[in-house]
Design a protein around this motif. Sequence first.
Motif, mmCIF file in Angstrom:
data_model
loop_
_atom_site.group_PDB
_atom_site.id
_atom_site.type_symbol
_atom_site.label_atom_id
_atom_site.label_comp_id
_atom_site.label_asym_id
_atom_site.label_seq_id
_atom_site.Cartn_x
_atom_site.Cartn_y
_atom_site.Cartn_z
ATOM 1 N N SER A 45 4.123 2.301 2.266
ATOM 2 C CA SER A 45 5.018 3.421 1.945
ATOM 3 C C SER A 45 4.174 4.683 1.884
ATOM 4 C CB SER A 45 5.731 3.178 0.614
ATOM 5 O OG SER A 45 4.787 3.052 -0.426
ATOM 6 N N HIS A 46 4.847 5.828 1.950
ATOM 7 C CA HIS A 46 4.159 7.119 1.860
ATOM 8 C C HIS A 46 4.778 7.901 0.706
ATOM 9 C CE1 HIS A 46 2.381 6.550 5.863
ATOM 10 N NE2 HIS A 46 3.551 6.022 6.181
ATOM 11 N N VAL A 68 0.853 -1.190 0.000
ATOM 12 C CA VAL A 68 0.000 0.000 0.000
ATOM 13 C C VAL A 68 0.886 1.235 0.000
ATOM 14 C CG1 VAL A 68 -1.651 1.371 1.359
ATOM 15 C CG2 VAL A 68 -1.934 -1.113 1.198
ATOM 16 N N CYS A 69 0.579 2.181 -0.894
ATOM 17 C CA CYS A 69 1.257 3.473 -0.877
ATOM 18 C C CYS A 69 0.213 4.523 -0.488
ATOM 19 C CB CYS A 69 1.846 3.785 -2.250
ATOM 20 S SG CYS A 69 2.625 5.415 -2.303
ATOM 21 N N THR A 84 -0.206 5.302 9.488
ATOM 22 C CA THR A 84 0.934 4.579 10.063
ATOM 23 C C THR A 84 0.498 3.797 11.300
ATOM 24 O OG1 THR A 84 2.386 6.316 9.246
ATOM 25 C CG2 THR A 84 3.298 4.883 10.947
ATOM 26 N N ASP A 85 -0.385 4.391 12.098
ATOM 27 C CA ASP A 85 -0.872 3.724 13.298
ATOM 28 C C ASP A 85 -1.741 2.510 12.944
ATOM 29 O OD1 ASP A 85 -0.946 3.680 16.136
ATOM 30 O OD2 ASP A 85 -3.058 4.271 16.002
ATOM 31 N N ALA A 91 2.143 15.817 3.257
ATOM 32 C CA ALA A 91 2.441 16.019 4.670
ATOM 33 C C ALA A 91 3.492 17.102 4.905
ATOM 34 C CB ALA A 91 2.892 14.695 5.285
ATOM 35 N N ASN A 92 4.261 17.431 3.854
ATOM 36 C CA ASN A 92 5.283 18.483 4.018
ATOM 37 C C ASN A 92 4.658 19.877 4.078
ATOM 38 O OD1 ASN A 92 4.536 18.026 1.355
ATOM 39 N ND2 ASN A 92 6.491 18.653 0.501
ATOM 40 N N VAL A 93 3.402 20.020 3.666
ATOM 41 C CA VAL A 93 2.787 21.349 3.606
ATOM 42 C C VAL A 93 1.472 21.428 4.400
ATOM 43 C CG1 VAL A 93 1.847 23.113 2.056
ATOM 44 C CG2 VAL A 93 3.791 21.753 1.311
#
Length: 351
Positions: free
Chosen positions: A213-214, A181-182, A201-202, A187-189
Amino acid sequence: MKIAVLPGDGIGPEITAQAVRVINALGLGIEMSQAPVGGAAYDQAGDPLPAATIELCERSDAILFGSVGGPQYDTLPRPMRPEQGLLRLRKHFDLYANLRPAIVYPELAHASSLKSEIVAGLDLLIIRELTSDIYFGQPRGVRINESGEREGFDTMRYTESEIRRIAITAFQAARGRSRKVCSVDKANVLETTQFWRDVVTDVHKDFADIELSHMYVDNAAMQLVRNPRQFDVIVTGNMFGDILSDEASMLTGSIGMLPSASINAKGFGLYEPIHGSAPDIAGKRIANPLATILSAAMLLRHSLGQEAPARRVEAAVRKVLAHGFRTADITEPGCKQVDTVAMGDAVLAAL
Ligand code: NAD
């Protein structure tokens, strides 16, 4: 097992008729009943989603949906427009998970706008959250700001439970595939999507057998055209999913081949081809019914728990393509060009 069949407008009745034949041919004793939706329902009952249609859906395990819309309805007031029939069904049944496979069949790899060596064998599933995000967040609107200038604004928001349930859907779907799964975010902004990443992730802690992966959405848009076969399941929010799922569908180059599912927490779902009602070819008996037949396969898998029959239908579609049967939209020299009904016949024969 009961299916509500809502053929809708344009080519909808022609293509759902072929999917109904295929489901009947499986001999599973599935009960199917029809009801109008979209413009057809407006014509009959003055409402794109009449109460009787909702009641039929409530009594069923899943909905097989054709398509809605047509130029004759474009001037109706918004609540009476055909697409309201679909939007209201999604809301009524809380269909939060939109599953869009993008599969490139070897025989059709040349139809892609990308080089066939990049897309041949592609089998990707995009899972888009469908009921939240910036599309529904409040407040929203146009206002006069402190400087006296007009400004437009929307609110991106996701609750933890909304992210958890779509992440679970993705991890479970990956179990029947390549277990990868991607999760796509920014998330950087964006704070909301950092939260998305943390929650996914949890949830992943309960799915140790799946590789997670993200990826940032801008990179995902690029990777989809650079090396799409690196992906198995992509899970993402409503807005990013809207854009990436259309991009992915174009990798296959054949709109008449792509099914979709929108499902809720109970496994109830609405299954439909990704294309629209194609008014330009409606009634000409040339529409490609395979996207709807493949939607029926998804219905069998996700709402009726009938994995083996679902695979049989998918295998039959692969076989008709391998045997050279093509509707006008995917035809090429040397193939057997067939009409809508003859394509249904070919799938039945392959079954
Ligand atoms: P469309 O998907 O209906 O058609 C785009 C093009 O693809 C047309 O040339 C059409 O002939 C062709 N095409 C589509 N499906 C095909 C098939 N199964 N076989 C062969 N060729 C096929 O998109 P559009 O023309 O933008 O929209 C037409 C109508 O459909 C509009 O009223 C629109 O609102 C509606 N629409 C409905 C849905 C839905 O019901 N979920 C989705 C998209 C568009």
